[in-house]
Design a protein around this motif. Structure first.
Motif, PDB file in Angstrom:
ATOM      1  N   UNK A  48       0.702  -1.426   0.330  1.00 13.72           N
ATOM      2  CA  UNK A  48      -0.018   0.241   0.140  1.00 13.72           C
ATOM      3  C   UNK A  48       0.738   1.527  -0.105  1.00 13.72           C
ATOM      4  N   UNK A  49       2.186   1.067   0.602  1.00  9.92           N
ATOM      5  CA  UNK A  49       2.918   2.564   0.720  1.00  9.92           C
ATOM      6  C   UNK A  49       3.612   2.145  -0.368  1.00  9.92           C
ATOM      7  N   UNK A  50       3.934   1.577  -1.607  1.00 10.83           N
ATOM      8  CA  UNK A  50       4.298   1.075  -2.180  1.00 10.83           C
ATOM      9  C   UNK A  50       3.707   1.753  -3.555  1.00 10.83           C
ATOM     10  N   UNK A  51       2.192   1.309  -3.645  1.00  6.55           N
ATOM     11  CA  UNK A  51       0.948   1.675  -4.607  1.00  6.55           C
ATOM     12  C   UNK A  51       0.758   3.495  -4.209  1.00  6.55           C
ATOM     13  N   UNK A  52       1.493   3.989  -2.784  1.00 10.60           N
ATOM     14  CA  UNK A  52       1.107   5.396  -3.000  1.00 10.60           C
ATOM     15  C   UNK A  52       2.263   6.194  -3.824  1.00 10.60           C
ATOM     16  N   UNK A  53       3.188   5.637  -3.279  1.00 11.94           N
ATOM     17  CA  UNK A  53       4.569   6.213  -3.806  1.00 11.94           C
ATOM     18  C   UNK A  53       3.995   5.583  -5.969  1.00 11.94           C
ATOM     19  N   UNK A  54       4.486   5.444  -6.030  1.00 10.24           N
ATOM     20  CA  UNK A  54       3.500   5.156  -7.832  1.00 10.24           C
ATOM     21  C   UNK A  54       2.825   5.633  -7.832  1.00 10.24           C
ATOM     22  N   UNK A  55       1.564   6.556  -7.232  1.00  9.61           N
ATOM     23  CA  UNK A  55       0.679   6.718  -8.142  1.00  9.61           C
ATOM     24  C   UNK A  55       0.789   8.479  -7.245  1.00  9.61           C
ATOM     25  N   UNK A  56       1.535   9.006  -6.417  1.00 13.70           N
ATOM     26  CA  UNK A  56       2.371   9.766  -6.137  1.00 13.70           C
ATOM     27  C   UNK A  56       3.184  10.938  -7.533  1.00 13.70           C
ATOM     28  N   UNK A  57       4.120   9.668  -8.207  1.00 12.73           N
ATOM     29  CA  UNK A  57       5.086   9.567  -9.414  1.00 12.73           C
ATOM     30  C   UNK A  57       3.926  10.549  -9.911  1.00 12.73           C
ATOM     31  N   UNK A  58       3.260   9.494 -10.720  1.00 12.85           N
ATOM     32  CA  UNK A  58       1.836   9.191 -11.741  1.00 12.85           C
ATOM     33  C   UNK A  58       1.458  10.532 -11.762  1.00 12.85           C
ATOM     34  N   UNK A  90      -9.369   8.565 -14.179  1.00 12.48           N
ATOM     35  CA  UNK A  90     -10.022   8.039 -13.951  1.00 12.48           C
ATOM     36  C   UNK A  90      -9.086   6.607 -14.069  1.00 12.48           C
ATOM     37  N   UNK A  91     -10.165   5.535 -13.988  1.00 12.16           N
ATOM     38  CA  UNK A  91      -9.511   4.336 -14.029  1.00 12.16           C
ATOM     39  C   UNK A  91      -8.501   3.833 -12.825  1.00 12.16           C
ATOM     40  N   UNK A  92      -8.001   2.790 -13.083  1.00  9.34           N
ATOM     41  CA  UNK A  92      -7.209   3.100 -11.618  1.00  9.34           C
ATOM     42  C   UNK A  92      -6.193   3.955 -11.308  1.00  9.34           C
ATOM     43  N   UNK A  93      -5.863   4.882 -12.034  1.00  9.40           N
ATOM     44  CA  UNK A  93      -5.058   6.450 -11.682  1.00  9.40           C
ATOM     45  C   UNK A  93      -6.168   7.332 -10.628  1.00  9.40           C
ATOM     46  N   UNK A  99      -0.404   1.036 -11.814  1.00  8.70           N
ATOM     47  CA  UNK A  99       0.768   0.469 -11.875  1.00  8.70           C
ATOM     48  C   UNK A  99       1.350   0.714 -12.458  1.00  8.70           C
ATOM     49  N   UNK A 100       3.257   0.873 -13.643  1.00 14.03           N
ATOM     50  CA  UNK A 100       3.928   1.992 -13.604  1.00 14.03           C
ATOM     51  C   UNK A 100       3.738   1.180 -15.144  1.00 14.03           C
TER      52      UNK A 100
END
Length: 360
Positions: A48-58, A90-93, A99-100
């Motif tokens: 959950x932390x990793x996903x947070x960082x990925x989406x903060x990057x996006x 929308x969507x996963x974003x 995801x990456x």
């Protein structure tokens, strides 16, 4: 949930460098540098932390792309934006679960009327922004859910009319669009426009049993993932033979179930895990902790599917390889999650039949 102020985040210069990129080419290079850092952290920190960082990057990449696009529009002779607007995803974003290798799912909300010069500006802006996002590594959406498309680029008034129209039709396709829209999240521009859009969406669900039934009808469709003996079904043929479809076999059914319950109760969060937190506060549902564990399993499996790297960008089929499914602990977690989904779907199918009988 982690915040932008975590020490690990601020120590990574590659993340912070995103906002200073001066061109799409620079922005793409900053993205690939960030991805490498994230890949090194995968399976080291909680998913959950990793996903947070990925989406903060996006999100940072998208905001910077918006600013670059404004500058390019000015250079092209269009001038500055003629009014306020909001860039939404929308969507996963939208669910902060990209995801990456996720593609584009986005739109625009524009203040006032989209006519004359204003309409011309945002038509060009939407097309240019979609191209910039593609240039930095976000493939264009096969379903055309993008700000380059008139259906997803509207004034606030047009959006309100569109949402109302989808809610009144109650057929498969408009309800599908409405479900896509319900995962909307603000990323850049006017937060007020996004808030007004979100208010219009959720207002349409209040005391609207026909609409919630229509959403439920879309929700209960899912791919068979277990056979009659409760064994995990894998792909039999093709390039992914022996593999398991994590996205449509595990992740999307859980997303759909949690979204349906959230819309039923007016929960405005878009993240699946945050929606579960809000549902838990209602004290009306069992199995929420089981669902949370299943969602975490889905996220872990999804971000660990094999990927290829082309020109620094990642791509994945979303299939978990059969050899990796031989891990007893993972297979047990997967089977437990799929059994839960099957039980929940059966319960929702009973609710749907009951609701349809009442509406006859």
């Amino acid at each position: 949930m982690a915040s932008m102020e975590t020490a690990d985040w601020n120590e990574e210069e590659s993340y912070l460098s995103i906002v200073t990129a001066g061109s799409p080419q620079e922005l793409k290079a900053r993205r690939t540098a960030c991805q490498q850092v994230l890949l090194e952290q995968l399976n080291v920190i909680p998913v959950e932390e990793w996903m947070y960082r990925v989406n903060a990057m996006h999100d940072q990449l998208a905001r910077t792309a918006v600013h670059l696009c404004e500058a390019q529009m000015k250079e092209a002779g269009y001038g500055l934006p003629p009014c306020a607007y909001s860039f939404i995803v929308f969507g996963s974003a939208g669910r902060q679960e990209a995801t990456l290798w996720s593609d584009q799912d986005n739109g625009l909300i524009v203040e006032g009327e989209l006519e004359g010069d204003r309409g011309s500006y945002f038509e060009a802006f939407g097309n240019m922004l979609s191209d910039v996002l593609e240039a930095i590594g976000y493939e264009k959406c096969d379903g055309r859910v993008m700000c380059s498309e008139p259906l997803w680029r509207k004034s606030l008034a047009e959006w309100k009319h569109q949402l109302s129209d989808w809610m009144e039709q109650l057929e498969w396709e408009p309800v599908r669009y409405l479900i896509i829209a319900s995962d909307m999240r603000h990323v850049a521009g006017s937060e007020e426009l996004s808030a007004a859009w979100r208010e219009a969406l959720h207002a349409g669900f209040i005391d609207n049993s026909k609409l919630t039934t229509a959403v439920l009808r879309n929700t209960v469709r899912h791919k068979a993932t277990l056979n009659l003996l409760g064994q995990v079904l894998t792909e039999r043929f093709g390039d992914n033979a022996g593999g398991f479809d994590v996205k449509y076999g595990l992740y999307i059914p859980l997303v759909n179930i949690v979204r349906h319950l959230s819309l039923l109760h007016g929960i405005e969060e878009s993240s699946t895990l945050k929606r579960l937190e809000d549902l838990a506060e209602l004290n009306q549902y069992q199995h929420l902790e089981e669902i949370r564990r299943a969602v975490l399993t889905a996220l872990r499996m999804r971000v660990n599917t094999p990927y290829t790297v082309v020109d620094g960008l990642l791509a994945s089929s979303d299939y978990y390889p059969g050899d990796d499914l031989k891990n007893k602990r993972l297979r047990a977690e997967l089977r437990e999650s799929l059994l839960l989904i099957r039980r929940l779907h059966k319960a929702l199918q009973r609710q749907l039949r009951s609701a349809e009988r009442r509406q006859l």
